[in-house]
Motif scaffolding. Structure first.
Motif, PDB file in Angstrom:
ATOM      1  N   SER A 140     -61.309  70.380  10.321  1.00 11.03           N
ATOM      2  CA  SER A 140     -60.868  70.049   8.968  1.00 11.03           C
ATOM      3  C   SER A 140     -59.358  69.826   8.923  1.00 11.03           C
ATOM      4  N   LEU A 141     -58.619  70.737   9.544  1.00 15.32           N
ATOM      5  CA  LEU A 141     -57.156  70.630   9.539  1.00 15.32           C
ATOM      6  C   LEU A 141     -56.698  69.418  10.357  1.00 15.32           C
ATOM      7  N   GLU A 142     -57.352  69.163  11.500  1.00 11.56           N
ATOM      8  CA  GLU A 142     -56.960  68.013  12.325  1.00 11.56           C
ATOM      9  C   GLU A 142     -57.233  66.694  11.586  1.00 11.56           C
ATOM     10  N   LEU A 143     -58.385  66.618  10.939  1.00  6.06           N
ATOM     11  CA  LEU A 143     -58.716  65.408  10.179  1.00  6.06           C
ATOM     12  C   LEU A 143     -57.735  65.219   9.026  1.00  6.06           C
ATOM     13  N   LEU A 147     -54.993  62.165   8.352  1.00  2.65           N
ATOM     14  CA  LEU A 147     -55.015  61.358   7.117  1.00  2.65           C
ATOM     15  C   LEU A 147     -53.685  61.450   6.376  1.00  2.65           C
ATOM     16  N   VAL A 148     -53.096  62.642   6.330  1.00  6.19           N
ATOM     17  CA  VAL A 148     -51.797  62.848   5.673  1.00  6.19           C
ATOM     18  C   VAL A 148     -50.748  61.937   6.308  1.00  6.19           C
ATOM     19  N   ASP A 149     -50.720  61.895   7.632  1.00  4.21           N
ATOM     20  CA  ASP A 149     -49.743  61.046   8.315  1.00  4.21           C
ATOM     21  C   ASP A 149     -50.071  59.570   8.124  1.00  4.21           C
ATOM     22  N   ARG A 150     -51.335  59.227   8.253  1.00  5.23           N
ATOM     23  CA  ARG A 150     -51.727  57.818   8.194  1.00  5.23           C
ATOM     24  C   ARG A 150     -51.414  57.189   6.830  1.00  5.23           C
ATOM     25  N   TYR A 151     -51.640  57.968   5.759  1.00  3.15           N
ATOM     26  CA  TYR A 151     -51.453  57.423   4.402  1.00  3.15           C
ATOM     27  C   TYR A 151     -50.199  57.960   3.705  1.00  3.15           C
ATOM     28  N   HIS A 152     -49.362  58.688   4.431  1.00  2.00           N
ATOM     29  CA  HIS A 152     -48.135  59.256   3.856  1.00  2.00           C
ATOM     30  C   HIS A 152     -48.447  60.068   2.594  1.00  2.00           C
ATOM     31  N   ILE A 153     -49.451  60.925   2.713  1.00  2.00           N
ATOM     32  CA  ILE A 153     -49.868  61.771   1.586  1.00  2.00           C
ATOM     33  C   ILE A 153     -49.057  63.063   1.630  1.00  2.00           C
ATOM     34  N   MET A 190     -56.861  77.402  -1.179  1.00  2.00           N
ATOM     35  CA  MET A 190     -56.131  76.194  -0.769  1.00  2.00           C
ATOM     36  C   MET A 190     -54.680  76.511  -0.403  1.00  2.00           C
ATOM     37  N   THR A 191     -54.116  77.579  -0.950  1.00  2.00           N
ATOM     38  CA  THR A 191     -52.776  77.994  -0.531  1.00  2.00           C
ATOM     39  C   THR A 191     -52.810  78.401   0.942  1.00  2.00           C
ATOM     40  N   VAL A 192     -53.848  79.115   1.343  1.00  2.00           N
ATOM     41  CA  VAL A 192     -54.035  79.470   2.754  1.00  2.00           C
ATOM     42  C   VAL A 192     -54.220  78.201   3.583  1.00  2.00           C
ATOM     43  N   TYR A 193     -55.080  77.309   3.095  1.00  2.00           N
ATOM     44  CA  TYR A 193     -55.390  76.067   3.828  1.00  2.00           C
ATOM     45  C   TYR A 193     -54.130  75.217   4.023  1.00  2.00           C
ATOM     46  N   ARG A 194     -53.357  75.031   2.933  1.00  2.00           N
ATOM     47  CA  ARG A 194     -52.140  74.199   3.036  1.00  2.00           C
ATOM     48  C   ARG A 194     -51.108  74.831   3.976  1.00  2.00           C
ATOM     49  N   GLY A 195     -51.058  76.165   3.998  1.00  2.00           N
ATOM     50  CA  GLY A 195     -50.161  76.849   4.930  1.00  2.00           C
ATOM     51  C   GLY A 195     -50.517  76.514   6.367  1.00  2.00           C
ATOM     52  N   LYS A 196     -51.808  76.551   6.679  1.00  2.00           N
ATOM     53  CA  LYS A 196     -52.266  76.220   8.037  1.00  2.00           C
ATOM     54  C   LYS A 196     -52.034  74.738   8.338  1.00  2.00           C
ATOM     55  N   LEU A 197     -52.221  73.891   7.327  1.00  4.29           N
ATOM     56  CA  LEU A 197     -52.006  72.447   7.507  1.00  4.29           C
ATOM     57  C   LEU A 197     -50.538  72.158   7.816  1.00  4.29           C
ATOM     58  N   ALA A 199     -48.400  74.155   9.192  1.00  5.10           N
ATOM     59  CA  ALA A 199     -48.110  74.642  10.553  1.00  5.10           C
ATOM     60  C   ALA A 199     -48.589  73.632  11.585  1.00  5.10           C
ATOM     61  N   LEU A 200     -49.760  73.052  11.370  1.00  3.70           N
ATOM     62  CA  LEU A 200     -50.293  72.060  12.311  1.00  3.70           C
ATOM     63  C   LEU A 200     -49.425  70.800  12.314  1.00  3.70           C
ATOM     64  N   LEU A 201     -49.006  70.349  11.119  1.00  4.91           N
ATOM     65  CA  LEU A 201     -48.164  69.140  11.040  1.00  4.91           C
ATOM     66  C   LEU A 201     -46.830  69.376  11.734  1.00  4.91           C
ATOM     67  N   ARG A 202     -46.268  70.592  11.591  1.00  5.54           N
ATOM     68  CA  ARG A 202     -45.000  70.918  12.283  1.00  5.54           C
ATOM     69  C   ARG A 202     -45.215  70.905  13.795  1.00  5.54           C
ATOM     70  N   ALA A 203     -46.336  71.451  14.245  1.00  2.75           N
ATOM     71  CA  ALA A 203     -46.623  71.482  15.688  1.00  2.75           C
ATOM     72  C   ALA A 203     -46.805  70.051  16.221  1.00  2.75           C
ATOM     73  N   ASP A 204     -47.486  69.191  15.444  1.00  4.37           N
ATOM     74  CA  ASP A 204     -47.680  67.801  15.866  1.00  4.37           C
ATOM     75  C   ASP A 204     -46.339  67.068  15.943  1.00  4.37           C
ATOM     76  N   ALA A 205     -45.433  67.354  15.007  1.00  8.06           N
ATOM     77  CA  ALA A 205     -44.134  66.687  14.984  1.00  8.06           C
ATOM     78  C   ALA A 205     -43.264  67.101  16.163  1.00  8.06           C
ATOM     79  N   ARG A 206     -43.556  68.266  16.740  1.00  6.64           N
ATOM     80  CA  ARG A 206     -42.763  68.779  17.873  1.00  6.64           C
ATOM     81  C   ARG A 206     -43.301  68.301  19.215  1.00  6.64           C
ATOM     82  N   ARG A 207     -44.495  67.681  19.198  1.00  5.64           N
ATOM     83  CA  ARG A 207     -45.115  67.348  20.481  1.00  5.64           C
ATOM     84  C   ARG A 207     -44.208  66.511  21.354  1.00  5.64           C
TER      85      ARG A 207
END
Ligand SMILES: [Zn+2]
Length: 207
Positions: A140-143, A147-153, A190-197, A199-207
């Motif tokens: 769910s978080l990866e998808l 999508l967030v990156d692809r559509y600048h959401i 969703m506050t928990v979910y967005r927190g995890k999201l 963190a994942l986006l930050r990790a992807d940006a550091r790759r």
């Protein structure tokens, strides 16, 4: 300095593996969607320009039950309007991501937001169940990150169905539905979910 910045800007979330399992969505259903969008949003079009992602759960226990319900194109019980409900994605409990509908097509999954929102369903019966299913939550978080990156959401526009009424994009011309929402994915979860999201986006940006 510049190459580093460029690298950071280009390091987007990778596309997860997605299984294409389309529901019937031909010209008739598209015309029904355009008529729905006209009545409820004042837009005569079925074309989606995504600005929001809405997370849902199916309130059922199998992928096939959800897929069949969306494929059936059944009118709603109140207005008997078509098209029937659908979502762009269903994520099964084992983490398999199924895509049902192209991302440039509106789906009817959230009153007030269908003109602008991608819908993601999760097989399950509560927010907590999905938050504690490692495989399903990871997919769910990866998808959603992709999508967030692809559509600048904006991450704040990744919402739960239960948060629909507070979205700045919420719009509903049919007044009896102006305050209608569902219980799936409430604000604390969703506050928990967005927190995890994030963190994942930050990790992807550091790759
Ligand atoms: Zn929902």
């Amino acid at each position: 300095m510049l190459p580093l910045l460029l690298a950071a800007a280009l390091a987007l979330a990778p596309k997860p593996h997605i299984v294409w399992k389309p529901i019937p969505y031909g010209p008739t259903r598209k015309a029904e969607m355009a008529a729905y969008a006209e009545r409820h949003y004042g837009i005569h079009s079925w074309v989606l320009h995504p600005k929001v992602i809405v997370e849902h759960y199916t309130a059922s226990n199998s992928f096939s039950a959800a897929w069949n319900a969306f494929a059936a194109n059944t009118p709603d019980p109140e207005l008997h309007e078509l098209p029937g409900d659908c979502a762009h994605f269903i994520i099964d409990r084992d983490g398999t991501i199924y895509q049902l509908v192209h991302l440039n097509v509106m789906c009817r999954h959230t009153v007030g937001l269908n003109y602008v929102a991608i819908g993601i369903e999760h097989v399950g019966t509560s927010d907590a169940e999905i938050l504690h299913d490692r495989a399903q939550l990871r997919s769910s978080l990866e998808l959603t990150a992709w999508l967030v990156d692809r559509y600048h959401i904006l991450v704040r526009n990744v919402i739960g169905h239960n948060e629909s009424l507070s979205s700045p994009y919420h719009r509903e011309l049919y007044k009896p539905w102006a305050h209608q929402t569902h219980a799936d994915w409430n604000h604390p979860d969703m506050t928990v979910y967005r927190g995890k999201l994030k963190a994942l986006l930050r990790a992807d940006a550091r790759r």
